[in-house]
Design a protein around this motif. Sequence first.
Motif, PDB file in Angstrom:
ATOM      1  N   GLU A 117       7.988  -3.924 -20.786  1.00 50.02           N
ATOM      2  CA  GLU A 117       7.209  -4.799 -21.655  1.00 50.02           C
ATOM      3  C   GLU A 117       8.104  -5.874 -22.271  1.00 50.02           C
ATOM      4  N   ASP A 118       7.629  -7.115 -22.239  1.00 48.69           N
ATOM      5  CA  ASP A 118       8.317  -8.311 -22.743  1.00 48.69           C
ATOM      6  C   ASP A 118       9.381  -8.837 -21.789  1.00 48.69           C
ATOM      7  N   ALA A 119       9.546  -8.224 -20.624  1.00 47.48           N
ATOM      8  CA  ALA A 119      10.452  -8.779 -19.625  1.00 47.48           C
ATOM      9  C   ALA A 119       9.872 -10.082 -19.069  1.00 47.48           C
ATOM     10  N   VAL A 120      10.751 -10.962 -18.620  1.00 42.67           N
ATOM     11  CA  VAL A 120      10.325 -12.210 -17.998  1.00 42.67           C
ATOM     12  C   VAL A 120      10.437 -12.054 -16.480  1.00 42.67           C
ATOM     13  N   LEU A 121       9.291 -12.121 -15.797  1.00 40.36           N
ATOM     14  CA  LEU A 121       9.284 -12.091 -14.338  1.00 40.36           C
ATOM     15  C   LEU A 121       9.426 -13.517 -13.834  1.00 40.36           C
ATOM     16  N   ARG A 122      10.216 -13.696 -12.776  1.00 42.44           N
ATOM     17  CA  ARG A 122      10.443 -15.022 -12.215  1.00 42.44           C
ATOM     18  C   ARG A 122      10.324 -14.982 -10.699  1.00 42.44           C
ATOM     19  N   VAL A 123       9.833 -16.063 -10.146  1.00 44.14           N
ATOM     20  CA  VAL A 123       9.815 -16.212  -8.696  1.00 44.14           C
ATOM     21  C   VAL A 123      11.252 -16.111  -8.185  1.00 44.14           C
ATOM     22  N   GLY A 124      11.438 -15.327  -7.132  1.00 43.49           N
ATOM     23  CA  GLY A 124      12.753 -15.130  -6.542  1.00 43.49           C
ATOM     24  C   GLY A 124      13.438 -13.852  -6.952  1.00 43.49           C
ATOM     25  N   GLN A 125      12.949 -13.169  -7.989  1.00 40.27           N
ATOM     26  CA  GLN A 125      13.600 -11.937  -8.417  1.00 40.27           C
ATOM     27  C   GLN A 125      13.490 -10.852  -7.348  1.00 40.27           C
ATOM     28  N   PRO A 126      14.569 -10.086  -7.132  1.00 39.31           N
ATOM     29  CA  PRO A 126      14.516  -8.986  -6.161  1.00 39.31           C
ATOM     30  C   PRO A 126      13.608  -7.852  -6.641  1.00 39.31           C
ATOM     31  N   VAL A 127      12.956  -7.210  -5.688  1.00 36.40           N
ATOM     32  CA  VAL A 127      12.072  -6.076  -5.954  1.00 36.40           C
ATOM     33  C   VAL A 127      12.462  -4.955  -4.992  1.00 36.40           C
ATOM     34  N   SER A 128      12.655  -3.768  -5.512  1.00 34.80           N
ATOM     35  CA  SER A 128      12.954  -2.611  -4.679  1.00 34.80           C
ATOM     36  C   SER A 128      11.929  -1.521  -4.968  1.00 34.80           C
ATOM     37  N   GLY A 129      11.924  -0.508  -4.124  1.00 32.27           N
ATOM     38  CA  GLY A 129      10.962   0.560  -4.336  1.00 32.27           C
ATOM     39  C   GLY A 129      11.204   1.754  -3.450  1.00 32.27           C
ATOM     40  N   ASP A 130      10.524   2.826  -3.743  1.00 34.18           N
ATOM     41  CA  ASP A 130      10.584   4.052  -2.957  1.00 34.18           C
ATOM     42  C   ASP A 130       9.249   4.219  -2.214  1.00 34.18           C
ATOM     43  N   TRP A 131       9.333   4.629  -0.962  1.00 45.86           N
ATOM     44  CA  TRP A 131       8.132   4.827  -0.174  1.00 45.86           C
ATOM     45  C   TRP A 131       7.369   6.072  -0.641  1.00 45.86           C
ATOM     46  N   LYS A 132       6.064   6.041  -0.502  1.00 44.26           N
ATOM     47  CA  LYS A 132       5.264   7.243  -0.681  1.00 44.26           C
ATOM     48  C   LYS A 132       5.336   8.058   0.594  1.00 44.26           C
ATOM     49  N   PHE A 133       5.480   9.358   0.449  1.00 45.05           N
ATOM     50  CA  PHE A 133       5.443  10.250   1.593  1.00 45.05           C
ATOM     51  C   PHE A 133       4.294  11.213   1.384  1.00 45.05           C
ATOM     52  N   ASP A 134       3.091  10.772   1.777  1.00 47.80           N
ATOM     53  CA  ASP A 134       1.880  11.579   1.538  1.00 47.80           C
ATOM     54  C   ASP A 134       1.677  12.568   2.676  1.00 47.80           C
ATOM     55  N   ASP A 185       0.824  -1.216   0.000  1.00 43.27           N
ATOM     56  CA  ASP A 185       0.000   0.000   0.000  1.00 43.27           C
ATOM     57  C   ASP A 185       0.854   1.260   0.000  1.00 43.27           C
ATOM     58  N   ARG A 186       2.064   1.142   0.506  1.00 48.83           N
ATOM     59  CA  ARG A 186       2.823   2.331   0.879  1.00 48.83           C
ATOM     60  C   ARG A 186       4.023   2.600  -0.014  1.00 48.83           C
ATOM     61  N   VAL A 187       4.173   1.804  -1.080  1.00 48.47           N
ATOM     62  CA  VAL A 187       5.321   1.975  -1.961  1.00 48.47           C
ATOM     63  C   VAL A 187       4.887   2.698  -3.231  1.00 48.47           C
ATOM     64  N   ASP A 188       5.791   3.502  -3.786  1.00 42.85           N
ATOM     65  CA  ASP A 188       5.458   4.318  -4.945  1.00 42.85           C
ATOM     66  C   ASP A 188       5.642   3.539  -6.244  1.00 42.85           C
ATOM     67  N   VAL A 189       6.871   3.175  -6.583  1.00 43.00           N
ATOM     68  CA  VAL A 189       7.160   2.406  -7.800  1.00 43.00           C
ATOM     69  C   VAL A 189       7.960   1.170  -7.402  1.00 43.00           C
ATOM     70  N   LEU A 190       7.546   0.013  -7.911  1.00 44.47           N
ATOM     71  CA  LEU A 190       8.267  -1.233  -7.690  1.00 44.47           C
ATOM     72  C   LEU A 190       9.193  -1.481  -8.877  1.00 44.47           C
ATOM     73  N   ARG A 191      10.466  -1.726  -8.570  1.00 45.25           N
ATOM     74  CA  ARG A 191      11.439  -2.023  -9.625  1.00 45.25           C
ATOM     75  C   ARG A 191      11.911  -3.458  -9.454  1.00 45.25           C
ATOM     76  N   ILE A 192      11.729  -4.252 -10.509  1.00 46.07           N
ATOM     77  CA  ILE A 192      12.018  -5.679 -10.457  1.00 46.07           C
ATOM     78  C   ILE A 192      13.272  -5.966 -11.262  1.00 46.07           C
TER      79      ILE A 192
END
Length: 293
Positions: free
Chosen positions: A276-293, A207-214
């Motif tokens: 687009e056309d990227a392959v997502l896989r179980v186990g891939q790292p995900v990072s992100g920036d928090w929303k500061f509302d 709920d609290r993350v802005d953009v998820l980067r995989i």
Amino acid sequence: MSSQPAMTASAPDFAARIARLFVYPVKSCAGIELTEAVLTSTGLDLDRAWMVVDEQGTFVSQRELPRMALVRPQLKHHEVVLRAPGMLALHLAIDEVAGPARVRVWDDVVDACDMGDVAAQWFSDLLGRRLRLVRFDPQQRRLSSLKWTGGVQAPNQFADAFPLLVASEASLAGLNERLAGAGRAPVGIERFRPNIVLSGVEAHDEDRVDVLRIEADRPVAIKPVKPCARCPIPNIDPQTGQSSPEVLDTLQGYRQDARVGGAVTFAMNAIVLEGEDAVLRVGQPVSGDWKFD
């Protein structure tokens, strides 16, 4: 009460991994769990590519036909195979359709492709109503709400409103702790029909993350844009098609969300910004920036 507490500048970085991936080839039927999936501009490949409609061309779902949960798809080479109790398997060629159709999904009326009389009879026999199966027309462009995407044009197929749904293992664990406290059995994430399930985060951090980067084979950016207000489908046991109220009753106690007028929410609708056309896989790292509302 809102489920989104204010974040502070000292909040740790958002770091997660993809724990599970799901696609739902036929809208409102069972999903398929995958170890990898191709990301498209409309979500995961083949997600909600087909839809069941009534005689007026309006979509039907588990909301009124809970036995749709018992339709179990399987991806095999160039076809999708559908199975259900008491029915012979229905084989759908991925690249074949029978003719044009015009259908309604919520407020959108879109072009589609009818899948023919055999598929129509299969669903009609299973569910006890005159129904047809349609395929999303790839020439059709159905956009998510620009209000929630911030003006970004985010296409989707027959999903309710957005290309992706992101949940977390911790959010489900929090619900199951409350169910156990009330003497209820735990439930699986399948009830919430996510596409991407994250591990390694706290409950409802999605709920609290802005953009998820995989970290995939090319840069991927996914933006959660709207809390998912829950209809009665999470009350339906995907193994039996039977409904009981404890899931939404429990969520009602702690997940009324001011961002969507006090509706009960669980998981976040998301759009594809990049990858687009990227392959997502179980186990891939995900990072992100928090929303500061």
